[in-house]
Design a protein around this motif. Structure first.
Motif, short mmCIF file in Angstrom:
data_model
loop_
_atom_site.label_atom_id
_atom_site.label_comp_id
_atom_site.label_asym_id
_atom_site.label_seq_id
_atom_site.Cartn_x
_atom_site.Cartn_y
_atom_site.Cartn_z
N GLU A 355 0.83 -1.21 0.00
CA GLU A 355 0.00 0.00 0.00
C GLU A 355 0.87 1.26 0.00
O GLU A 355 0.59 2.23 -0.72
N LYS A 356 1.94 1.23 0.79
CA LYS A 356 2.85 2.38 0.81
C LYS A 356 3.57 2.55 -0.54
O LYS A 356 3.80 3.66 -1.00
N SER A 357 3.91 1.43 -1.18
CA SER A 357 4.58 1.51 -2.48
C SER A 357 3.65 2.06 -3.55
O SER A 357 4.10 2.66 -4.53
N LEU A 358 2.34 1.84 -3.40
CA LEU A 358 1.38 2.44 -4.32
C LEU A 358 1.48 3.95 -4.28
O LEU A 358 1.51 4.62 -5.33
N HIS A 359 1.57 4.51 -3.10
CA HIS A 359 1.60 5.98 -2.96
C HIS A 359 2.98 6.55 -3.28
O HIS A 359 3.09 7.67 -3.76
N ARG A 360 4.03 5.77 -3.03
CA ARG A 360 5.38 6.26 -3.33
C ARG A 360 5.77 6.00 -4.78
O ARG A 360 6.75 6.54 -5.27
N ALA A 361 5.02 5.12 -5.47
CA ALA A 361 5.25 4.79 -6.88
C ALA A 361 6.66 4.23 -7.12
O ALA A 361 7.28 4.51 -8.15
N GLU A 390 -3.09 0.52 -8.45
CA GLU A 390 -4.24 0.70 -7.56
C GLU A 390 -4.37 -0.50 -6.64
O GLU A 390 -3.77 -1.56 -6.88
N TYR A 404 -3.94 -5.95 -5.48
CA TYR A 404 -3.04 -4.91 -5.96
C TYR A 404 -2.83 -5.11 -7.46
O TYR A 404 -2.47 -6.21 -7.89
#
Length: 708
Positions: A355-361, A390, A404
């Motif tokens: 989930e954090k990697s989604l926001h940090r891309a 997403e 994911y």
């Protein structure tokens, strides 16, 4: 697991509130992989004590180092097992900054039921089904049972030495003593010059380091398999030489890329393949040996948060994709137990990291688990870098799971998409470009060999007659008469009465799936006078091609050879077929000058990956020169390379007073599909023949610029 709690229940003081009674089930018994003290067999006791979550304490047997806990400093993935700053002493004054896999302990196999030699499935209703984060599903356990020969094959079933219903086989006279594993490991480390492994190489490697470690692991794993089989040390418990080999190397600090990182890992290329999860660990591609999500902490201002660095999509859940460049990945945890109880996934650990990697891309490495077409196991393919687009939660099989969506970063070489294309060629749903002939062998081999040219307009190589084996006009005389073996069900590991085993130092040279377990100057296979069937393990090179090969036109080196199938290290590929053009006197004839010659009398640089003796050049025990100019097989198309991925091995088959020497080719390391197969042509002996030098175009970093 708390069961049936009722917060509203009322009870009289002093009475028992049955609504708060916890339904506790014991953990399954776990057996540590420590060798027993000298003089005692390496066989677990019938009733091992339940595993307690405490580190094992000394004293340890000689040569055994404690390896618990293996913790990464400041790694939130392992905070439940001790202080984050705790470090283990692994011998030789080194410290390994990464966890020993939790599967360093194994669960005893169930007693056989119904079918001899095959472990019975665990039918405990509380056992969870396979999940993404737990590689030890029923399917995964079956993989190793089948791979290392614990199942009963047709050949084994007819042999009297097969154990019945879990009863241990009586040890035969002359069975080996306890294996000196420490000396075995040290000999490999000395051979490959890994004793001086420094912290810098351990933290970050390169292609040569990665390749060397994988080769050492493979050789050690195969050797342990061979010795365990010969000495029958497992006594019906599923062998896991991969875990044993990995743990032995890691306790000595033999690993690389131990420092976690985002992005590609040095020394590992997109499309590289691995046959066991431990290989991913020791080269740093994916650190956990069980969990499907690997992550690390990054500092955000004064706080830290986890980010994902790699995932393994191994089939625990039905992950979905579209065209091979997109993956719908299911998070870890959350199961439907066999008793019907549902456990939801939680947004913690690996799921939180995704989930954090989604926001940090940030980029995430993706390793896909694909069914091995040649066995019941899996092959792990490094599919490159993906990014999470997403995430969402949904209901699956009665419990809430996280999903994911990952999309592959463009511009990377083909990996998983290539596998999908090959499968479509097999199924006939797609056509390969440039096919000239669907089967070059005209049915001579059990597998068709495609002839392909998508480079230019050439319609094929010069005319030759395809033959699948070597043609002798006159065999070599045998050193002594050989009557052959009488193994009606096939030669068995540890059978000291088998004359073929005796010639091979008492050990079967091949595994049950045709992998060469050890390299020797000469391997003795069963001959024409042996009573064993054609599918005997000791007739591996006589069984023909097992992988789907393809002759293709290269860009600058004429015709070459490659495989549709992945090839594991040590696997048999083919033999060199043709006409033997020399006799015992050494007269080679005039055909020595053509381009399709295999000359076993040449000098070969010692390949440390396949030889136990690095002090001598590779030499065949007999002078053998083969011409494949007029008659030959696919081996005639293998090109030279100064950094080959294939090596040749002399194989001798004796019948009565005659000896037939054959040349068999095996894989040095794992070879991905559609990668060209090459071997070292060797060097000529005399200065006169030095004039036959040819320019080498192999393109390897170790290219010498010429070959003969």
């Amino acid at each position: 697991m708390e069961h049936g709690l009722n917060p509203q229940s009322n009870h009289q003081p002093g009475s028992i509130d049955k609504s708060k009674v916890m339904d506790v089930r014991p953990l399954r018994c776990l057996i540590p992989l420590f060798p027993n003290p000298p003089g005692m067999p390496n066989v677990p006791t019938p009733h091992a004590a339940p595993f307690a979550c405490v580190p094992p304490g000394g004293p340890f047997p000689q040569g055994v180092q404690p390896f618990y806990p293996f913790l990464v400093p400041n790694d939130p993935q392992h905070t439940g097992y001790g202080s984050q700053n705790q470090q283990g002493n692994f011998g030789h004054g080194s410290t390994i900054p990464a966890p020993v896999p939790l599967n360093s302990f194994r669960t005893p196999a169930s007693k056989p039921h119904g079918r001899r030699g095959r472990p019975r499935k665990n039918v405990n209703p509380s056992k969870p089904l396979a999940v993404e984060g737990d590689e030890y599903s029923d399917l995964q356990n079956d993989q190793y049972v089948n791979e290392f020969g614990l199942h009963t094959t047709d050949a084994e079933a007819s042999n009297k030495s097969v154990r019945r219903r879990g009863r241990p086989r009586k040890r035969r006279p002359g069975d080996g003593d306890e294996i000196d594993v420490e000396s075995l490991v040290n000999s490999f480390l000395a051979l490959f010059k890994l004793n001086g492994f420094d912290d810098l190489t351990r933290a970050s490697g390169d292609k040569e380091t990665v390749g060397t470690i994988l080769l050492v692991f493979s050789l050690l794993r195969r050797r342990l398999t061979q010795l365990d089989e010969a000495n029958d040390l497992t006594n019906g418990i599923a062998r896991r030489p991969d875990l044993k080999a990995g743990t032995l190397l890691m306790t000595k600090g033999i690993r690389t890329n131990a420092t976690k990182r985002i992005g590609h890992v040095p020394g590992i290329e997109v499309g590289d393949i691995f046959f066991v999860r431990m290989e991913l660990c020791i080269v740093g591609l994916h650190a956990p040996s069980m969990a499907g999500i690997d992550y690390m902490s990054v500092k955000i201002t004064t706080d830290e948060e986890p980010v994902a660095v790699s995932i393994v999509s191994s089939g625990g859940y039905d992950d979905e994709g579209d065209g091979g460049d997109m993956l719908i990945y299911t998070g870890q945890g959350g199961v439907q137990r066999r008793d019907g109880q549902m456990i939801d996934q939680k947004l913690e650990r690996g799921n939180l990291a995704l989930e954090k990697s989604l926001h940090r891309a940030n980029d995430v490495r993706v390793i896909r688990g694909i069914k091995d077409p040649l066995s019941t196991g899996k092959i792990y393919v490094y599919d490159g870098l993906y990014r999470i687009q997403e995430s969402w939660a949904e209901k699956k099989s009665g419990c809430n799971v996280f999903k994911y969506k990952l999309v592959r970063v463009p511009g990377q070489p083909q990996a998983y998409t290539l596998w999908k294309s090959i499968q479509q060629w097999r199924d006939g749903t797609a056509t390969q470009t440039g096919v000239i002939l669907p089967d070059l062998t005209s049915g001579s081999e059990s597998q068709p060999v495609t002839l392909v040219n998508d480079v230019d307009g050439e319609k094929g190589p010069g005319h030759f007659l395809y033959i699948s084996s070597l043609r002798y006009s006159k065999p070599f005389p045998a050193s002594k008469p050989s009557s052959g073996c009488h193994c009606m069900g096939g030669c068995q590991p540890g059978d000291t009465h088998c004359p073929c085993n005796q010639k091979n130092d008492g050990l079967l040279p091949y595994s049950s799936i045709g992998v060469l377990l050890t390299s020797k100057p000469l391997i003795y296979e069963c001959g024409q006078t042996c009573a064993c069937p054609p599918n005997c393990r000791n007739r591996t090179s006589q069984a023909g091609i097992k992988v789907r090969l393809e002759v293709f036109k290269t860009k600058n080196r004429g015709w070459g050879l490659r495989s549709w199938d992945p090839i594991r290290a040590g696997a048999f590929i083919c033999e060199y077929a043709g006409d033997v053009i020399n006799d015992a006197s050494g007269s080679f004839g005039n055909e020595i000058d053509n381009n399709y010659i295999f000359d076993a009398t040449r000098h070969y640089e010692p390949l440390e990956a396949v030889h136990d003796d690095s002090t001598a050049s590779k030499k065949a025990p007999f002078p053998l020169v083969i011409s494949a100019k007029n008659n030959g097989n696919v081996a005639r198309f293998m090109n030279h390379s100064c950094s080959p991925n294939v090596f040749w091995q002399p194989v001798l088959r004796e019948s009565n007073n005659e000896s037939y020497l054959h040349i068999a080719f095996f894989a040095i390391g794992h070879i991905p599909p559609m990668q060209e197969l090459t071997y070292d042509y060797g060097r000529v002996r005399t200065e006169k023949e030095e004039k036959g030098k040819k320019k080498c175009l192999c393109g390897s970093v170790k290219c010498q610029g010429y070959f003969y």
